[in-house]
Design a protein around this motif. Structure first.
Motif, short mmCIF file in Angstrom:
data_model
loop_
_atom_site.label_atom_id
_atom_site.label_comp_id
_atom_site.label_asym_id
_atom_site.label_seq_id
_atom_site.Cartn_x
_atom_site.Cartn_y
_atom_site.Cartn_z
N VAL A 38 1.05 -1.25 0.11
CA VAL A 38 0.40 0.09 0.04
C VAL A 38 1.01 1.43 -0.39
O VAL A 38 0.80 2.27 -0.98
N SER A 39 2.03 1.04 1.17
CA SER A 39 3.27 2.73 0.34
C SER A 39 3.67 2.26 -0.34
O SER A 39 3.13 3.40 -1.03
N GLU A 40 3.88 1.96 -1.31
CA GLU A 40 4.80 1.91 -2.12
C GLU A 40 3.78 2.26 -3.67
O GLU A 40 3.92 3.04 -4.22
N LEU A 41 2.29 1.66 -3.56
CA LEU A 41 1.32 1.44 -4.62
C LEU A 41 0.93 3.20 -4.77
O LEU A 41 0.59 3.61 -5.50
N VAL A 42 0.59 3.84 -3.66
CA VAL A 42 0.18 4.95 -2.82
C VAL A 42 1.58 5.87 -3.56
O VAL A 42 1.11 6.67 -4.34
N THR A 43 2.45 6.02 -2.80
CA THR A 43 3.27 7.09 -3.57
C THR A 43 3.67 6.66 -4.59
O THR A 43 3.68 7.87 -5.11
N ASN A 44 3.60 5.96 -5.57
CA ASN A 44 3.60 5.81 -6.54
C ASN A 44 2.81 6.67 -7.37
O ASN A 44 2.73 7.60 -8.64
N GLY A 45 1.43 6.68 -7.07
CA GLY A 45 0.52 7.27 -7.53
C GLY A 45 0.76 8.90 -7.07
O GLY A 45 -0.09 9.29 -8.17
N ILE A 46 0.85 8.73 -6.23
CA ILE A 46 0.99 10.67 -5.82
C ILE A 46 1.72 10.88 -6.53
O ILE A 46 1.72 12.22 -6.76
N LEU A 47 3.08 9.98 -6.70
CA LEU A 47 4.36 10.71 -7.47
C LEU A 47 4.28 10.10 -8.77
O LEU A 47 4.42 11.68 -9.72
N HIS A 48 3.18 9.55 -9.84
CA HIS A 48 2.87 9.38 -10.81
C HIS A 48 2.22 9.58 -11.59
O HIS A 48 1.87 9.95 -12.82
N GLY A 49 0.78 9.71 -10.89
CA GLY A 49 -0.57 9.98 -10.72
C GLY A 49 -1.20 11.49 -11.02
O GLY A 49 -0.05 12.09 -11.69
N CYS A 50 -2.17 11.29 -12.02
CA CYS A 50 -2.59 12.40 -12.59
C CYS A 50 -4.28 12.32 -11.42
O CYS A 50 -5.19 11.81 -11.80
N GLY A 51 -4.05 13.65 -10.70
CA GLY A 51 -5.60 13.38 -9.87
C GLY A 51 -5.50 12.92 -8.73
O GLY A 51 -4.77 12.29 -8.39
N ASP A 52 -6.26 13.40 -8.43
CA ASP A 52 -7.00 12.35 -7.05
C ASP A 52 -6.71 10.33 -7.23
O ASP A 52 -6.34 10.13 -8.24
N ILE A 53 -6.45 10.09 -6.41
CA ILE A 53 -6.08 9.04 -5.87
C ILE A 53 -7.35 7.56 -5.11
O ILE A 53 -8.20 7.89 -4.57
N SER A 54 -6.82 6.12 -5.47
CA SER A 54 -8.22 5.66 -5.21
C SER A 54 -7.58 4.49 -4.51
O SER A 54 -6.96 3.86 -5.88
N LEU A 55 -7.55 3.45 -3.51
CA LEU A 55 -7.28 2.49 -3.43
C LEU A 55 -8.46 1.60 -2.78
O LEU A 55 -9.05 1.96 -1.80
N LYS A 56 -7.95 0.35 -3.36
CA LYS A 56 -9.18 -1.05 -2.46
C LYS A 56 -8.27 -1.96 -1.95
O LYS A 56 -7.32 -1.64 -2.14
N VAL A 57 -8.64 -2.02 -0.76
CA VAL A 57 -8.18 -3.70 -0.53
C VAL A 57 -9.44 -4.22 -0.20
O VAL A 57 -9.73 -3.86 0.87
N LEU A 58 -8.78 -5.81 -0.49
CA LEU A 58 -9.74 -6.28 -0.78
C LEU A 58 -9.50 -7.66 0.30
O LEU A 58 -8.37 -8.94 -0.20
#
Length: 120
Positions: A38-58
């Motif tokens: 979660v830490s790595e993927l959310v960080t990647n989303g913040i650094l490289h994404g566009c707009g809001d980020i969505s996290l799902k944990v199932l």
């Protein structure tokens, strides 16, 4: 959960994920690996994404799936970080600890799955 791409969100998403994994009774070793992802993927989303980020944990059938959608159609890729590089190893860590990982066909979502048995 959807959230704005702010670095402070990484810690909060880690805490929320850890709390859910504890409620679900996921064993600590597996939970630690999921929280790292979660830490790595959310960080990647913040650094490289566009707009809001969505996290799902199932969680189902002794497996946890983490999905982070970041609005960037350029798919996440493993990179070769040099010895002196301070970043660039997140997906390599996920590849080592996850059962499987990948990117959605549209490139917007990076996901990872983990074996996660309940505590005995």
């Amino acid at each position: 959960m959807a959230f704005t791409p702010e670095r402070a969100r990484v810690h909060r998403m880690r805490r929320i994920t850890a709390a859910h994994l504890a409620l679900w009774g996921v064993d600590k070793s597996a939970a630690d690996n999921v929280v790292l992802a979660v830490s790595e993927l959310v960080t990647n989303g913040i650094l490289h994404g566009c707009g809001d980020i969505s996290l799902k944990v199932l969680y189902a059938d002794d497996e946890v799936r983490v999905e982070v959608t970041d609005g960037n159609p350029e798919p996440a890729r493993l990179s070769a970080a040099g010895d002196e590089d301070v970043s660039g190893r997140g997906l390599l860590l996920i590849r080592c600890f996850a059962r499987d990982w990948g990117v959605s066909a549209d490139g917007l979502t990076t996901w990872a799955t983990f074996a996660a048995v309940r505590k005995q």
